[in-house]
Design a protein around this motif. Structure first.
Motif, short mmCIF file in Angstrom:
data_model
loop_
_atom_site.label_atom_id
_atom_site.label_comp_id
_atom_site.label_asym_id
_atom_site.label_seq_id
_atom_site.Cartn_x
_atom_site.Cartn_y
_atom_site.Cartn_z
N PRO A 53 4.06 12.23 -9.69
CA PRO A 53 5.25 12.03 -10.53
C PRO A 53 6.38 11.27 -9.84
O PRO A 53 7.32 10.83 -10.49
CB PRO A 53 5.70 13.46 -10.87
CG PRO A 53 4.49 14.31 -10.63
CD PRO A 53 3.77 13.66 -9.51
N THR A 54 6.29 11.11 -8.51
CA THR A 54 7.36 10.44 -7.75
C THR A 54 7.03 8.99 -7.41
O THR A 54 7.82 8.32 -6.74
CB THR A 54 7.65 11.20 -6.44
OG1 THR A 54 6.55 11.01 -5.52
CG2 THR A 54 7.81 12.69 -6.70
N LEU A 55 5.88 8.47 -7.83
CA LEU A 55 5.41 7.17 -7.34
C LEU A 55 6.10 5.98 -7.99
O LEU A 55 6.16 4.91 -7.38
CB LEU A 55 3.90 7.05 -7.56
CG LEU A 55 3.01 7.98 -6.73
CD1 LEU A 55 1.55 7.75 -7.09
CD2 LEU A 55 3.24 7.75 -5.24
N ARG A 56 6.60 6.11 -9.19
CA ARG A 56 7.15 4.96 -9.91
C ARG A 56 8.17 4.16 -9.09
O ARG A 56 8.10 2.92 -9.06
CB ARG A 56 7.76 5.42 -11.23
CG ARG A 56 8.46 4.35 -12.04
CD ARG A 56 7.56 3.20 -12.42
NE ARG A 56 6.44 3.63 -13.27
CZ ARG A 56 5.50 2.82 -13.70
NH1 ARG A 56 5.50 1.54 -13.34
NH2 ARG A 56 4.52 3.27 -14.46
N PRO A 57 9.13 4.81 -8.40
CA PRO A 57 10.12 4.02 -7.64
C PRO A 57 9.51 3.21 -6.50
O PRO A 57 10.14 2.25 -6.01
CB PRO A 57 11.07 5.09 -7.08
CG PRO A 57 10.90 6.26 -7.99
CD PRO A 57 9.46 6.24 -8.38
N PHE A 58 8.29 3.56 -6.06
CA PHE A 58 7.67 2.85 -4.95
C PHE A 58 6.90 1.61 -5.40
O PHE A 58 6.44 0.82 -4.58
CB PHE A 58 6.72 3.78 -4.18
CG PHE A 58 7.42 4.92 -3.53
CD1 PHE A 58 8.18 4.75 -2.37
CD2 PHE A 58 7.34 6.19 -4.08
CE1 PHE A 58 8.82 5.82 -1.78
CE2 PHE A 58 7.98 7.28 -3.49
CZ PHE A 58 8.73 7.08 -2.34
N LEU A 59 6.76 1.44 -6.70
CA LEU A 59 6.10 0.24 -7.21
C LEU A 59 7.08 -0.92 -7.19
O LEU A 59 8.13 -0.88 -7.82
CB LEU A 59 5.59 0.47 -8.64
CG LEU A 59 4.53 1.56 -8.81
CD1 LEU A 59 4.09 1.64 -10.25
CD2 LEU A 59 3.34 1.32 -7.89
N GLU A 60 6.73 -1.93 -6.46
CA GLU A 60 7.62 -3.07 -6.29
C GLU A 60 7.68 -3.89 -7.58
O GLU A 60 6.65 -4.18 -8.19
CB GLU A 60 7.14 -3.95 -5.14
CG GLU A 60 7.24 -3.29 -3.78
CD GLU A 60 8.68 -3.14 -3.32
OE1 GLU A 60 9.51 -4.00 -3.68
OE2 GLU A 60 8.97 -2.17 -2.62
N PRO A 61 8.87 -4.32 -7.99
CA PRO A 61 8.95 -5.18 -9.18
C PRO A 61 8.36 -6.55 -8.90
O PRO A 61 8.45 -7.07 -7.81
CB PRO A 61 10.46 -5.26 -9.45
CG PRO A 61 11.09 -5.01 -8.11
CD PRO A 61 10.18 -4.04 -7.40
N GLY A 62 7.71 -7.10 -9.89
CA GLY A 62 7.12 -8.42 -9.73
C GLY A 62 6.30 -8.76 -10.96
O GLY A 62 6.09 -7.95 -11.85
N GLU A 63 5.80 -9.98 -11.00
CA GLU A 63 5.06 -10.44 -12.18
C GLU A 63 3.84 -9.58 -12.47
O GLU A 63 3.54 -9.26 -13.60
CB GLU A 63 4.64 -11.89 -11.97
CG GLU A 63 3.93 -12.50 -13.18
CD GLU A 63 3.56 -13.95 -12.95
OE1 GLU A 63 2.76 -14.48 -13.73
OE2 GLU A 63 4.08 -14.54 -11.97
N VAL B 18 4.12 5.64 3.47
CA VAL B 18 3.35 6.86 3.68
C VAL B 18 4.11 8.04 3.10
O VAL B 18 5.28 8.27 3.46
CB VAL B 18 3.07 7.10 5.19
CG1 VAL B 18 2.31 8.42 5.38
CG2 VAL B 18 2.27 5.94 5.78
N LEU B 19 3.47 8.77 2.21
CA LEU B 19 4.08 9.95 1.60
C LEU B 19 3.33 11.19 2.07
O LEU B 19 2.12 11.30 1.86
CB LEU B 19 4.04 9.86 0.07
CG LEU B 19 4.71 8.64 -0.56
CD1 LEU B 19 4.54 8.69 -2.08
CD2 LEU B 19 6.18 8.58 -0.19
N THR B 20 4.04 12.12 2.70
CA THR B 20 3.43 13.37 3.15
C THR B 20 3.59 14.40 2.05
O THR B 20 4.66 14.99 1.88
CB THR B 20 4.08 13.86 4.45
OG1 THR B 20 4.01 12.82 5.44
CG2 THR B 20 3.38 15.10 4.98
N LEU C 76 0.84 -1.20 0.00
CA LEU C 76 0.00 0.00 0.00
C LEU C 76 0.87 1.24 0.00
O LEU C 76 1.81 1.36 0.78
CB LEU C 76 -0.89 0.01 1.25
CG LEU C 76 -1.68 1.31 1.49
CD1 LEU C 76 -2.76 1.50 0.43
CD2 LEU C 76 -2.28 1.32 2.89
N ILE C 77 0.56 2.17 -0.91
CA ILE C 77 1.17 3.50 -0.89
C ILE C 77 0.06 4.47 -0.53
O ILE C 77 -0.97 4.52 -1.20
CB ILE C 77 1.75 3.87 -2.27
CG1 ILE C 77 2.76 2.84 -2.74
CG2 ILE C 77 2.40 5.26 -2.22
CD1 ILE C 77 3.20 3.02 -4.18
#
Length: 261
Positions: free
Chosen positions: A164-174, A154-156, A125-126
Motif C-alpha cells: 500500500p506504500t509503493l505508489r510514491p516510489f514510482l517515478e513519473p514518466g511516459e 530498499v524497503l525493510t 528497482l524497488i
C-alpha cells in the motif's frame, strides 16, 4: 479420600488428554526450533555471502559482483538464486525491457544486482525485504556493484505492509507513470497470490502489460501449482506465459485475451 475415588475412573481419560497435549506441545516446540534454526542459518548465510563478495569482488563493477556471488555459491550454501534461474530471469528482463521493477525477497542482493545491470539508465528497482540484516547487507552489495541510490529503493518491510506504500516510489514518466513493468517474487510462496492480487487492487501493475516472475525454490513448485489454478480462473487479466522448473512467468493486462503460452 473422595477425590481419589472420583479420580480413579477418570484416570485413563486424563492420561489420554495429557498424552495428546504433550504431543501437540512437542510438535509446536519442534516447529519453533526448526523456524529458529532456519532463521539463524539464513543470517549466517547472508553474513558469510556478503563478507566473501565484499572482499573478493572488484568494487564498482556489477559483472564482478555477479561472478563473485557465483564463485561463492560453487562451494558454499547460498540463499541466492542459481545461475540457471538468474539466466531465465535475465532473458525475461531483456525481452520485456522494463523501466520500473519490483522485487520481493532480497537474498543477499544477487538478484537485485542482476536486475539493475539490465535496466536502462532511467530504470528503477524497488526491492522489499522483511529481514533488516538482509536488507542492510543487500543494499551495501548494490552500492558496491556501482549503482546509485537514485536507481533503487530498499524497503525493510513485509510484502503485505509494503504494497500500500509503493505508489510514491514510482517515478513519473511516459512509461513508469502507468505502473510496474516487471515484478519478481522470491519471498514467502504462501504470499505470492495474495500479494499479486494486492498489487492489482492498488493499481500498481502496468495495465497495458506487466510480467510477474514466480521463483520456485525446492518445495515451492507444489505451492505455485495452487496459484496457477487461481490464475487460470482470471483469464480476463492473467495468462501463464511460461513454466520452467525454476520459474513461472505470468503476464497481467487489463482486458487480456491471451491464453496459456
Amino acid at each position: 479420600m473422595w477425590l481419589v475415588v472420583v479420580s480413579v475412573p477418570l484416570l485413563p481419560a486424563l492420561l489420554m488428554v495429557s498424552s495428546r497435549f504433550r504431543v501437540k506441545v512437542s510438535t509446536l516446540c519442534h516447529q519453533a526450533a526448526a523456524w529458529a534454526l532456519r532463521l539463524l542459518r539464513g543470517k549466517v548465510c547472508v553474513r558469510s555471502t556478503h563478507a566473501f563478495v565484499f572482499s573478493n569482488c572488484t568494487h564498482g563493477k556489477a559483472d564482478s559482483v555477479m561472478e563473485t556471488f557465483e564463485l561463492y555459491a560453487d562451494t558454499n550454501p547460498s540463499l541466492c538464486i542459481s545461475p540457471p534461474t538468474g539466466e531465465a530471469v535475465a532473458e525475461v528482463v531483456r525481452r520485456v525491457s522494463p523501466y520500473q521493477v519490483l522485487e520481493f525477497g532480497m537474498h543477499c542482493g544477487y538478484s537485485s544486482v542482476l536486475l539493475l545491470r539490465l535496466l536502462p539508465p532511467a530504470g528503477r528497482l524497488i526491492t522489499v525485504e522483511l529481514d533488516p540484516l538482509t536488507a542492510e547487507l543487500g543494499e551495501e552489495v548494490i552500492l558496491v556493484a556501482g549503482f546509485k541510490h537514485t536507481q533503487f529503493q530498499v524497503l525493510t518491510s513485509s510484502s503485505a505492509d509494503a504494497i500500500p506504500t509503493l505508489r510514491p516510489f514510482l517515478e513519473p514518466g511516459e512509461r513508469t507513470s502507468e505502473g510496474l513493468d516487471l515484478v519478481l517474487m522470491d519471498h514467502d510462496p504462501q504470499q505470492y497470490l495474495s500479494d499479486l492480487l494486492a498489487l492489482e487492487r492498488e493499481a500498481l501493475l502496468r495495465p497495458s502489460g506487466c510480467s510477474v516472475l514466480l521463483i520456485h525454490r525446492n518445495q515451492r513448485a507444489e505451492d505455485v501449482r495452487g496459484i496457477l489454478d487461481q490464475i487460470r480462473t482470471r483469464a480476463d487479466r492473467y495468462c501463464i506465459k511460461s513454466e520452467l522448473q525454476c520459474m513461472t512467468e505470468l503476464f497481467y493486462r487489463k482486458g487480456n485475451t491471451r491464453t496459456d503460452r
